[in-house]
Design an enzyme around this catalytic site. Structure first.
Site, PDB file in Angstrom:
ATOM      1  N   GLY A  86       0.763  -1.241   0.000  1.00 39.25           N
ATOM      2  CA  GLY A  86       0.000   0.000   0.000  1.00 39.25           C
ATOM      3  C   GLY A  86       0.788   1.283   0.000  1.00 39.25           C
ATOM      4  O   GLY A  86       0.201   2.354  -0.176  1.00 39.25           O
ATOM      5  N   GLY A  99       3.651  -3.579  -3.796  1.00 37.63           N
ATOM      6  CA  GLY A  99       3.470  -3.770  -5.233  1.00 37.63           C
ATOM      7  C   GLY A  99       3.915  -2.514  -5.949  1.00 37.63           C
ATOM      8  O   GLY A  99       5.018  -2.421  -6.492  1.00 37.63           O
ATOM      9  N   ARG A 100       3.042  -1.518  -5.891  1.00 36.07           N
ATOM     10  CA  ARG A 100       3.259  -0.257  -6.599  1.00 36.07           C
ATOM     11  C   ARG A 100       4.621   0.382  -6.320  1.00 36.07           C
ATOM     12  O   ARG A 100       5.298   0.845  -7.237  1.00 36.07           O
ATOM     13  CB  ARG A 100       2.150   0.712  -6.167  1.00 36.07           C
ATOM     14  CG  ARG A 100       2.055   1.977  -6.981  1.00 36.07           C
ATOM     15  CD  ARG A 100       1.043   2.929  -6.332  1.00 36.07           C
ATOM     16  NE  ARG A 100      -0.227   2.313  -6.030  1.00 36.07           N
ATOM     17  CZ  ARG A 100      -1.242   2.213  -6.892  1.00 36.07           C
ATOM     18  NH1 ARG A 100      -1.129   2.729  -8.093  1.00 36.07           N
ATOM     19  NH2 ARG A 100      -2.356   1.623  -6.536  1.00 36.07           N
ATOM     20  N   ARG A 127      -5.898   2.816 -15.502  1.00 38.16           N
ATOM     21  CA  ARG A 127      -5.971   3.609 -14.267  1.00 38.16           C
ATOM     22  C   ARG A 127      -6.628   4.980 -14.435  1.00 38.16           C
ATOM     23  O   ARG A 127      -7.462   5.356 -13.617  1.00 38.16           O
ATOM     24  CB  ARG A 127      -4.592   3.743 -13.620  1.00 38.16           C
ATOM     25  CG  ARG A 127      -3.977   2.386 -13.233  1.00 38.16           C
ATOM     26  CD  ARG A 127      -2.680   2.543 -12.450  1.00 38.16           C
ATOM     27  NE  ARG A 127      -2.903   3.155 -11.170  1.00 38.16           N
ATOM     28  CZ  ARG A 127      -2.661   4.413 -10.871  1.00 38.16           C
ATOM     29  NH1 ARG A 127      -2.113   5.214 -11.754  1.00 38.16           N
ATOM     30  NH2 ARG A 127      -2.940   4.886  -9.685  1.00 38.16           N
ATOM     31  N   TYR A 180      -9.857   5.190 -12.107  1.00 36.10           N
ATOM     32  CA  TYR A 180      -9.795   5.953 -10.851  1.00 36.10           C
ATOM     33  C   TYR A 180      -9.564   7.441 -11.072  1.00 36.10           C
ATOM     34  O   TYR A 180      -9.315   8.170 -10.126  1.00 36.10           O
ATOM     35  CB  TYR A 180      -8.611   5.489  -9.987  1.00 36.10           C
ATOM     36  CG  TYR A 180      -8.365   4.017  -9.849  1.00 36.10           C
ATOM     37  CD1 TYR A 180      -9.349   3.162  -9.364  1.00 36.10           C
ATOM     38  CD2 TYR A 180      -7.109   3.486 -10.146  1.00 36.10           C
ATOM     39  CE1 TYR A 180      -9.076   1.815  -9.203  1.00 36.10           C
ATOM     40  CE2 TYR A 180      -6.843   2.137  -9.980  1.00 36.10           C
ATOM     41  CZ  TYR A 180      -7.831   1.311  -9.516  1.00 36.10           C
ATOM     42  OH  TYR A 180      -7.566  -0.017  -9.343  1.00 36.10           O
ATOM     43  N   CYS A 185     -13.735   3.160 -28.227  1.00 34.66           N
ATOM     44  CA  CYS A 185     -15.036   3.807 -28.395  1.00 34.66           C
ATOM     45  C   CYS A 185     -15.746   3.978 -27.067  1.00 34.66           C
ATOM     46  O   CYS A 185     -16.769   3.335 -26.798  1.00 34.66           O
ATOM     47  CB  CYS A 185     -15.871   3.013 -29.388  1.00 34.66           C
ATOM     48  SG  CYS A 185     -15.058   2.973 -30.971  1.00 34.66           S
ATOM     49  N   GLU A 186     -15.171   4.808 -26.227  1.00 37.00           N
ATOM     50  CA  GLU A 186     -15.742   5.150 -24.920  1.00 37.00           C
ATOM     51  C   GLU A 186     -15.273   6.569 -24.619  1.00 37.00           C
ATOM     52  O   GLU A 186     -14.086   6.877 -24.816  1.00 37.00           O
ATOM     53  CB  GLU A 186     -15.154   4.265 -23.798  1.00 37.00           C
ATOM     54  CG  GLU A 186     -15.406   2.802 -23.905  1.00 37.00           C
ATOM     55  CD  GLU A 186     -16.749   2.357 -23.351  1.00 37.00           C
ATOM     56  OE1 GLU A 186     -17.427   3.146 -22.675  1.00 37.00           O
ATOM     57  OE2 GLU A 186     -17.116   1.204 -23.630  1.00 37.00           O
ATOM     58  N   TYR A 196       0.079  -1.900 -12.086  1.00 36.80           N
ATOM     59  CA  TYR A 196      -1.331  -1.880 -12.482  1.00 36.80           C
ATOM     60  C   TYR A 196      -1.498  -1.281 -13.878  1.00 36.80           C
ATOM     61  O   TYR A 196      -2.497  -0.628 -14.166  1.00 36.80           O
ATOM     62  CB  TYR A 196      -2.177  -1.132 -11.424  1.00 36.80           C
ATOM     63  CG  TYR A 196      -1.951  -1.691 -10.038  1.00 36.80           C
ATOM     64  CD1 TYR A 196      -2.487  -2.915  -9.690  1.00 36.80           C
ATOM     65  CD2 TYR A 196      -1.148  -1.024  -9.104  1.00 36.80           C
ATOM     66  CE1 TYR A 196      -2.245  -3.468  -8.444  1.00 36.80           C
ATOM     67  CE2 TYR A 196      -0.900  -1.569  -7.857  1.00 36.80           C
ATOM     68  CZ  TYR A 196      -1.445  -2.790  -7.531  1.00 36.80           C
ATOM     69  OH  TYR A 196      -1.202  -3.338  -6.300  1.00 36.80           O
TER      70      TYR A 196
HETATM   71  C1  PLP Z   1      -2.999  -5.072  -3.917  1.00 38.21           C
HETATM   72  C2  PLP Z   1      -2.443  -5.702  -2.698  1.00 38.21           C
HETATM   73  C3  PLP Z   1      -1.133  -5.428  -2.301  1.00 38.21           C
HETATM   74  C4  PLP Z   1      -0.236  -4.457  -3.008  1.00 38.21           C
HETATM   75  O1  PLP Z   1      -0.668  -3.144  -2.900  1.00 38.21           O
HETATM   76  P1  PLP Z   1       0.263  -1.949  -3.410  1.00 38.21           P
HETATM   77  O2  PLP Z   1      -0.534  -0.749  -3.133  1.00 38.21           O
HETATM   78  O3  PLP Z   1       0.527  -2.153  -4.851  1.00 38.21           O
HETATM   79  O4  PLP Z   1       1.512  -1.989  -2.587  1.00 38.21           O
HETATM   80  C5  PLP Z   1      -0.644  -6.108  -1.203  1.00 38.21           C
HETATM   81  N1  PLP Z   1      -1.409  -6.986  -0.517  1.00 38.21           N
HETATM   82  C6  PLP Z   1      -2.680  -7.267  -0.863  1.00 38.21           C
HETATM   83  C7  PLP Z   1      -3.449  -8.247  -0.090  1.00 38.21           C
HETATM   84  C8  PLP Z   1      -3.240  -6.641  -1.965  1.00 38.21           C
HETATM   85  O5  PLP Z   1      -4.501  -6.898  -2.303  1.00 38.21           O
END
Ligand code: PLP
Length: 418
Positions: free
Chosen positions: A239, A275-276, A312, A316, A342-343, A371
């Site tokens: 996150g 992740g991000r 994205r 969002y 076409c949106e 993502y």
């Molecule tokens: C999506 C997700 C992550 C990664 O989130 P990031 O914001 O990309 O770091 C980690 N754990 C779970 C369970 C997720 O669903």
């Protein structure tokens, strides 16, 4: 920090001109920098030195085999949310002992595959799931290592679609019900309770929500200890946000040191699921201007990548930097960068001050490593784009552009239509 920089007015990925790659592979394509990705992993990992920890990359952010393999070689584990992601992680050489499995809707066949692979643990998201994993583990004569994903009811102050730690979200088990579920899990013969987990959302740009969540989990761990339920793993999820525009997310070093301050008295292994923050700024999307269109009301720059390639902004309203691959001196204009889909929601940048791009020009959509490709689709029967990785002055096609044949793969016209 990333390795997409201008040299003499031209955008480079590390020391390779983006224009050269485009000439070779065509547009659009995702372009990743191995040096950036490796750097991000090392910095993130180092932020937790001195405390037992395991970094499990959230595969959903970018599931390309080469990306997973690069991270696996550095010692990174994987956070998976499906049987498909398990397959990818194993194919990329991720150590099963470093795989955690999250998600609210794990199917029986997916659970079975993960048990057979010998993953580190399951993050369970409901009491029914406990029973299901117990049942399947019994059939396989295995003990399933489990953590319960708690919904700590924390406002991560991010976009509502990517907030996951509020009571009203579908994720996790409410704190009040957690003790009962832990007791039940402890009773089930084929489960081994090993952890507590949470994941409160994505693109979080402050540390305090993470600390609040950690404090709530610590309290839970203390109460579990009183019940004789020992916890070995504390999974704080992912996150941590990145800079797309003007946001100022904490540096992973700050994030790590702040969390460690609140962890000292705990005898657990910390699991993180970024992740991000690892891949977001390690990738860009390169696209080409097809046409420009000026009406009284609007100025559109139409490019060959659309919302099916990078969802994205449409999904969002997210911001991505938009940069020319070859800089030229010219005015900025108020315009929208739109795709061929076409949106009306098909935009990569909306009503922004952009360079007055001209047809044929290459455009880089920045911070697209997370993502991006992983959320792309074949909508409008568009083949998914190529993915390219730059490493040490060379570039490698890590996913070929899809062909029309692949588009119709598996489809059949039944006899009665022939
Ligand atoms: C999506 C997700 C992550 C990664 O989130 P990031 O914001 O990309 O770091 C980690 N754990 C779970 C369970 C997720 O669903």
């Amino acid at each position: 920090m990333h390795h997409f920089n201008y040299q003499a007015g031209e955008l480079y990925c590390e020391n390779v001109p983006v224009r050269r790659i485009a000439a070779k592979v065509g547009t659009p394509f995702y372009l990743y920098s191995a040096a950036t990705l490796g750097h991000h992993y090392r910095v993130f990992e180092a932020a937790f030195h001195g405390f037992p920890h395991l970094v499990c990359f959230a595969v959903k952010a970018n599931a390309n085999l080469a990306i997973l393999s690069l991270l696996a070689r550095l010692g990174c584990g994987a956070d998976i949310v499906s049987g498909g992601e398990l397959h990818r992680a194993l194919a990329a050489g991720v150590d099963p002992g470093r795989i955690v499995y999250s998600g609210v809707g794990k199917r029986g066949d997916e659970i079975r595959a993960a048990l057979k692979a010998g993953i580190l643990l399951f993050n369970m998201e409901s009491s029914q799931e406990l029973e299901e994993i117990n049942r399947i583990a019994g059939h396989l004569r295995k003990k399933a290592p489990v953590a319960l994903r708690i919904n700590p009811d924390i406002d991560a102050r991010t976009h509502p679609y990517i907030s996951t730690g509020l009571k009203k979200n579908k994720f996790g088990i409410n704190l009040e019900e957690a003790l009962a579920d832990y007791r039940r899990a402890q009773e089930l013969p084929n489960l081994e309770v090993v952890g507590v987990a949470c994941h409160i959302g994505s693109q979080i740009t402050e540390i305090s929500p993470f600390v609040e969540a950690l404090e709530r989990l610590k309290e839970l761990i203390r109460r579990l200890q009183e019940l004789g339920i020992g916890i070995r793993y504390l999974d704080l999820g992912g996150g941590l946000g990145i800079q797309y525009d003007q946001e100022e997310p904490p540096h992973p070093r700050e994030y790590g040191s702040e969390l460690l301050k609140h962890l000292q008295e705990l005898d657990v292994t910390l699991i993180l699921e970024p992740g991000r923050v690892l891949v977001g700024n390690a990738g860009i999307l390169v696209t080409k201007v097809l046409y420009t269109k000026e009406s009284e009301a609007k100025h559109f720059i139409i490019v060959d990548a659309g919302m099916n390639d990078l969802a994205r902004p449409s999904l969002y309203g997210s911001y991505h930097g938009v940069c020319p691959v070859v800089q030229q001196s010219r005015p900025l204009v108020k315009a929208s960068l739109v795709g061929p889909i076409c949106e009306s929601g098909d935009f990569l940048a909306k009503d922004r001050k952009l360079p007055a791009f001209r047809p044929g020009e290459l455009v880089a959509v920045m911070s697209a490593g997370a993502y991006g490709f992983s959320m792309s689709s074949n909508y409008n029967a568009r083949p998914r784009v190529a993915e390219i990785l730059v490493q040490d002055g060379e570039f490698y096609v890590i996913r070929k552009r899809e062909t029309y044949r692949q588009l119709t793969w598996g489809e059949a016209i039944p006899e009665f239509l022939k």
